[in-house]
Write an enzyme that holds these catalytic residues in place. Structure first.
Site, mmCIF file in Angstrom:
data_model
loop_
_atom_site.group_PDB
_atom_site.id
_atom_site.type_symbol
_atom_site.label_atom_id
_atom_site.label_comp_id
_atom_site.label_asym_id
_atom_site.label_seq_id
_atom_site.Cartn_x
_atom_site.Cartn_y
_atom_site.Cartn_z
ATOM 1 C CE1 TYR A 66 -4.797 -1.736 4.735
ATOM 2 C CE2 TYR A 66 -3.450 0.188 4.243
ATOM 3 C CZ TYR A 66 -4.228 -0.877 3.820
ATOM 4 O OH TYR A 66 -4.442 -1.076 2.476
ATOM 5 C CB SER A 87 -0.884 0.006 1.255
ATOM 6 O OG SER A 87 -1.555 1.237 1.439
#
Length: 278
Positions: free
Chosen positions: A155, A142
């Site tokens: 995350y 990401s």
């Protein structure tokens, strides 16, 4: 890998978003696809779209955090299709929580899917890719595997881990020269349902504030690049054997910001985060 015709690709998180678009784009190129997800209804919809292009398609309900289930799926795909050439470890989830309040079970949940799912998928399929003599592993990290943000610590942890794992994997494969390579993908804001499906801890909102408002803000931030555009860029990365792929203008810009400022990007992010939260 320059030609996808009659190759076989295994894709996790294929029920929607980038996973679905990867399946359809590869099918258009004549690639057979083995699809997995926990969402059987969405998986069936993706399969129907891929089958329109005349390729072989299989579907499996799969929780990628379960190692034995992933191993069984990999062996099943290799047996059913005769070979495996591509693996897209794409399944992922989101969790919004401050690190002092996050529940241990939620932390384990996100790491199980986002990180361990990538590890199990890589380890399960790698022997089959090596046996095929030509293969590529694409692991989805990401933008938050390149930079951090408040409330996204869990995350960040999962996606930074995917980055480190994949970059080391790529180096090992280069040393081995076995015909298999690896790419790490860093999407920015992609128009998928990840934000609306995310778990949000109450710590994400101020006392008395609407937690769903925080979800909508999160979704708005992740609504810049289409999933189809992301999928096509990932496929081009396989064709060019790229080590790292930045998907979306936000990913490109913020990666440059981090490179230019080093750790000084952090107070900048903190400043804008405070303004956004009001």
């Amino acid at each position: 890998m320059k030609n996808f015709k009659n190759k076989v690709a295994a894709i996790t998180g294929a029920a929607s978003g980038m996973g679905r678009e990867l399946a359809v784009e590869l099918a258009q190129r004549g690639c057979h696809v083995a699809l997995s997800d926990v969402n059987e209804a969405g998986l069936a919809e993706t399969a129907a779209l891929a089958k329109k292009h005349g390729v072989k398609v299989s579907t499996t309900k799969l929780d990628v955090s379960q190692r034995e289930a992933v191993n069984a799926w990999a062996d099943q795909v290799a047996t059913e299709f005769g070979q495996v050439n591509l693996v897209f470890n794409n399944a992922g989830v989101a969790l919004g929580a401050t690190l002092d309040k996050v529940k241990p079970a939620d932390f384990e949940w996100i790491m199980g899917i986002n990180f361990w799912g990538v590890v199990w998928g890589t380890q399960a399929f790698l022997p089959h890719l090596k046996k095929a003599g030509e293969g590529h592993i694409v692991n989805t990290s990401s933008l938050f595997g390149l930079m951090s943000q408040p409330t996204q610590g869990t995350y960040n942890a999962s996606k930074f881990a995917v980055r480190g794992f994949t970059e080391s994997l790529r180096q090992e494969l280069d040393v081995e020269n076995c015909g298999v390579s690896a790419t790490c993908v860093h999407p920015g804001g992609i128009r998928t349902n990840i934000a609306m499906a995310a778990k949000l801890d109450p710590s994400m909102a101020k006392p008395g504030a609407d937690l769903e408002a925080a979800r909508r803000r999160f979704d708005k931030l992740l609504n810049t690049t289409t999933a189809n555009s992301a999928a096509r860029k990932m496929i081009r990365a396989v064709e060019k054997n790229q080590r790292r792929v930045l998907v979306g203008p936000d990913a490109v810009f913020l990666d440059k910001l981090v490179r230019l400022t080093g750790s000084w990007y952090q107070p900048l992010v903190t400043f804008f985060f405070k303004k956004m939260m009001g």
